[in-house]
Design a protein around this motif. Structure first.
Motif, PDB file in Angstrom:
ATOM      1  N   ARG A 111      36.671  34.270  46.322  1.00 25.08           N
ATOM      2  CA  ARG A 111      35.152  34.354  45.357  1.00 25.08           C
ATOM      3  C   ARG A 111      35.259  35.571  44.442  1.00 25.08           C
ATOM      4  O   ARG A 111      35.256  35.485  43.181  1.00 25.08           O
ATOM      5  N   VAL A 112      35.858  36.759  44.883  1.00 27.55           N
ATOM      6  CA  VAL A 112      35.930  37.944  44.148  1.00 27.55           C
ATOM      7  C   VAL A 112      37.075  37.557  43.246  1.00 27.55           C
ATOM      8  O   VAL A 112      36.862  37.978  42.026  1.00 27.55           O
ATOM      9  N   LEU A 113      38.184  37.134  43.558  1.00 28.53           N
ATOM     10  CA  LEU A 113      39.448  36.795  42.535  1.00 28.53           C
ATOM     11  C   LEU A 113      38.748  35.825  41.371  1.00 28.53           C
ATOM     12  O   LEU A 113      39.142  35.944  40.284  1.00 28.53           O
ATOM     13  N   ALA A 114      38.158  34.700  41.939  1.00 31.98           N
ATOM     14  CA  ALA A 114      37.410  33.656  41.010  1.00 31.98           C
ATOM     15  C   ALA A 114      36.519  34.612  39.842  1.00 31.98           C
ATOM     16  O   ALA A 114      36.690  34.278  38.820  1.00 31.98           O
ATOM     17  N   LEU A 115      35.701  35.422  40.378  1.00 32.99           N
ATOM     18  CA  LEU A 115      34.799  36.003  39.583  1.00 32.99           C
ATOM     19  C   LEU A 115      35.568  37.165  38.534  1.00 32.99           C
ATOM     20  O   LEU A 115      35.209  37.083  37.495  1.00 32.99           O
ATOM     21  N   GLY A 116      36.529  37.641  39.280  1.00 30.81           N
ATOM     22  CA  GLY A 116      37.323  38.549  38.424  1.00 30.81           C
ATOM     23  C   GLY A 116      38.153  37.982  37.138  1.00 30.81           C
ATOM     24  O   GLY A 116      38.290  38.349  36.258  1.00 30.81           O
ATOM     25  N   ARG A 117      38.424  36.545  37.550  1.00 29.93           N
ATOM     26  CA  ARG A 117      39.184  35.879  36.074  1.00 29.93           C
ATOM     27  C   ARG A 117      38.245  35.527  35.295  1.00 29.93           C
ATOM     28  O   ARG A 117      38.567  35.323  34.058  1.00 29.93           O
ATOM     29  N   ARG A 118      36.767  35.352  35.568  1.00 27.64           N
ATOM     30  CA  ARG A 118      35.857  35.070  34.646  1.00 27.64           C
ATOM     31  C   ARG A 118      35.514  36.240  33.859  1.00 27.64           C
ATOM     32  O   ARG A 118      34.863  36.170  32.771  1.00 27.64           O
ATOM     33  N   VAL A 119      35.887  37.549  34.219  1.00 28.62           N
ATOM     34  CA  VAL A 119      35.385  38.811  33.154  1.00 28.62           C
ATOM     35  C   VAL A 119      36.210  38.737  31.814  1.00 28.62           C
ATOM     36  O   VAL A 119      35.743  39.041  31.014  1.00 28.62           O
ATOM     37  N   ARG A 120      37.526  38.283  32.050  1.00 30.48           N
ATOM     38  CA  ARG A 120      38.194  38.124  30.833  1.00 30.48           C
ATOM     39  C   ARG A 120      38.625  36.845  30.417  1.00 30.48           C
ATOM     40  O   ARG A 120      38.249  35.956  31.151  1.00 30.48           O
ATOM     41  N   PRO A 121      39.299  36.504  29.220  1.00 24.01           N
ATOM     42  CA  PRO A 121      39.741  35.079  29.182  1.00 24.01           C
ATOM     43  C   PRO A 121      40.347  34.529  29.757  1.00 24.01           C
ATOM     44  O   PRO A 121      41.232  35.083  30.560  1.00 24.01           O
ATOM     45  N   ALA A 122      40.285  33.405  30.341  1.00 20.72           N
ATOM     46  CA  ALA A 122      41.017  32.667  31.439  1.00 20.72           C
ATOM     47  C   ALA A 122      42.495  32.780  31.091  1.00 20.72           C
ATOM     48  O   ALA A 122      43.016  32.674  30.123  1.00 20.72           O
ATOM     49  N   LEU A 123      43.302  33.188  32.116  1.00 28.10           N
ATOM     50  CA  LEU A 123      44.538  32.985  31.997  1.00 28.10           C
ATOM     51  C   LEU A 123      45.199  32.162  33.366  1.00 28.10           C
ATOM     52  O   LEU A 123      44.408  32.045  34.210  1.00 28.10           O
ATOM     53  N   PRO A 124      46.535  31.804  32.941  1.00 27.19           N
ATOM     54  CA  PRO A 124      47.009  30.849  34.072  1.00 27.19           C
ATOM     55  C   PRO A 124      47.276  31.679  35.468  1.00 27.19           C
ATOM     56  O   PRO A 124      47.669  32.713  35.154  1.00 27.19           O
ATOM     57  N   PRO A 125      47.399  31.202  36.422  1.00 28.13           N
ATOM     58  CA  PRO A 125      47.571  31.729  37.873  1.00 28.13           C
ATOM     59  C   PRO A 125      48.961  32.371  37.626  1.00 28.13           C
ATOM     60  O   PRO A 125      49.459  33.243  38.678  1.00 28.13           O
ATOM     61  N   LEU A 126      49.887  31.792  36.893  1.00 26.25           N
ATOM     62  CA  LEU A 126      51.196  32.159  36.722  1.00 26.25           C
ATOM     63  C   LEU A 126      51.579  32.689  35.656  1.00 26.25           C
ATOM     64  O   LEU A 126      51.405  32.342  34.678  1.00 26.25           O
ATOM     65  N   LEU A 127      51.771  34.109  35.738  1.00 25.16           N
ATOM     66  CA  LEU A 127      52.036  34.978  34.553  1.00 25.16           C
ATOM     67  C   LEU A 127      53.419  35.156  34.531  1.00 25.16           C
ATOM     68  O   LEU A 127      54.270  35.496  35.376  1.00 25.16           O
ATOM     69  N   GLU A 128      54.187  35.150  33.156  1.00 18.56           N
ATOM     70  CA  GLU A 128      55.703  35.066  33.259  1.00 18.56           C
ATOM     71  C   GLU A 128      56.179  35.834  31.849  1.00 18.56           C
ATOM     72  O   GLU A 128      55.394  35.891  30.850  1.00 18.56           O
ATOM     73  N   ARG A 129      56.958  36.967  31.946  1.00 15.08           N
ATOM     74  CA  ARG A 129      57.443  37.734  30.881  1.00 15.08           C
ATOM     75  C   ARG A 129      58.751  38.501  31.541  1.00 15.08           C
ATOM     76  O   ARG A 129      58.883  38.878  32.334  1.00 15.08           O
ATOM     77  N   GLY A 130      59.973  38.237  30.590  1.00 15.62           N
ATOM     78  CA  GLY A 130      61.008  38.832  30.513  1.00 15.62           C
ATOM     79  C   GLY A 130      61.600  38.614  32.227  1.00 15.62           C
ATOM     80  O   GLY A 130      62.512  39.623  32.758  1.00 15.62           O
ATOM     81  N   GLY A 131      61.519  37.212  32.594  1.00 17.93           N
ATOM     82  CA  GLY A 131      62.197  36.803  33.559  1.00 17.93           C
ATOM     83  C   GLY A 131      61.382  36.806  34.924  1.00 17.93           C
ATOM     84  O   GLY A 131      61.718  36.381  36.084  1.00 17.93           O
ATOM     85  N   ILE A 132      60.265  37.630  34.685  1.00 20.15           N
ATOM     86  CA  ILE A 132      59.563  37.989  35.937  1.00 20.15           C
ATOM     87  C   ILE A 132      58.302  37.112  36.014  1.00 20.15           C
ATOM     88  O   ILE A 132      57.704  36.561  35.064  1.00 20.15           O
ATOM     89  N   VAL A 133      58.017  36.516  37.205  1.00 22.22           N
ATOM     90  CA  VAL A 133      56.867  35.469  37.457  1.00 22.22           C
ATOM     91  C   VAL A 133      55.903  36.067  38.403  1.00 22.22           C
ATOM     92  O   VAL A 133      56.474  36.535  39.551  1.00 22.22           O
ATOM     93  N   LEU A 134      54.818  36.099  38.174  1.00 21.34           N
ATOM     94  CA  LEU A 134      53.845  36.516  38.936  1.00 21.34           C
ATOM     95  C   LEU A 134      52.780  35.754  39.420  1.00 21.34           C
ATOM     96  O   LEU A 134      52.155  35.017  38.585  1.00 21.34           O
TER      97      LEU A 134
END
Length: 224
Positions: A111-134
């Motif tokens: 629930r905390v993580l879900a609320l945290g995602r609502r503070v900012r514009p929605a982002l996908p659960p997988l973040l990718e940059r420079g060959g890094i996947v989070l």
């Protein structure tokens, strides 16, 4: 993500805080409503985990103040009162979510993580940059298919930089997002954490220092 836990039962407060810190969140604790308002005035928090039955200033009034001040902080209200009427009243005060005691920690975290995602514009659960996947949901990181064994602070720093999508994250902003307010060694901790993170990420380096400004993630082969 920064979280403020407001709970007058010291054991429960520390149990929640310790669990969230293990899951790479920056957590501060307040024991009553007045202390909570002071911390909310001094710092920015993504999520407020708020016990409703607080001594002194009731949790309901804390929630009202968050709404009145138009803070971006999302409120997860905790209470032993779990009737439908209680939940309706709590949400009616402006709380974003409601969880009754006793509760499972995994549900609280979700629930905390879900609320945290609502503070900012929605982002996908997988973040990718420079060959890094989070994978922010599973709290896992990899580079070019190689799993990275990151500490909770290293993961939080990397997530903060990747969410910035190439923009510079100021030194102070990074501290505010990742470290608790009572960490007296935060400036040195940033340098140490970044050094270890860069070592684990390997070559070529993607975490760049911008002199006098802060840090940013660069795309390998594009940005030098």
């Amino acid at each position: 993500m920064r979280v403020l836990v407001v709970e007058d039962e010291a054991f429960l407060a520390e149990m929640i805080a310790d669990g969230l810190r293990r899951d790479a969140l920056a957590v501060d604790v307040a024991a009553d409503g007045l202390e909570a308002l002071r911390k909310l005035q001094l710092g920015e928090y993504d999520v407020l985990v708020l016990d409703r039955d607080l001594p002194g200033l009731h949790g309901d009034e804390v929630c009202r103040q968050v709404v009145r001040r138009r803070l971006l902080t999302r409120v997860l209200m905790l209470t032993a009162s779990g009737t439908v009427r209680d939940r309706v009243d709590g949400l009616g005060l402006g709380a974003d979510d409601y969880l009754t005691k006793p509760f499972a920690y995994d549900e609280l975290l979700a629930r905390v993580l879900a609320l945290g995602r609502r503070v900012r514009p929605a982002l996908p659960p997988l973040l990718e940059r420079g060959g890094i996947v989070l994978d922010t949901a599973r709290r896992q990181a990899a580079r070019d298919g190689r799993r990275l064994a990151l500490s909770r602070k290293e993961f939080a720093v990397l997530e903060t930089l990747m969410r910035a999508d190439g923009a510079v994250v100021g030194h102070d902003d990074l501290i505010e997002q990742v470290w608790e307010e009572d960490t007296s060694y935060r400036t040195n901790a940033v340098r140490v954490t970044l050094s270890k993170l860069r070592t684990k990420l390997g070559e070529p380096q993607v975490v760049r220092t911008v002199p006098g400004e802060g840090y940013r993630m660069a795309d390998v082969g594009v940005d030098r």
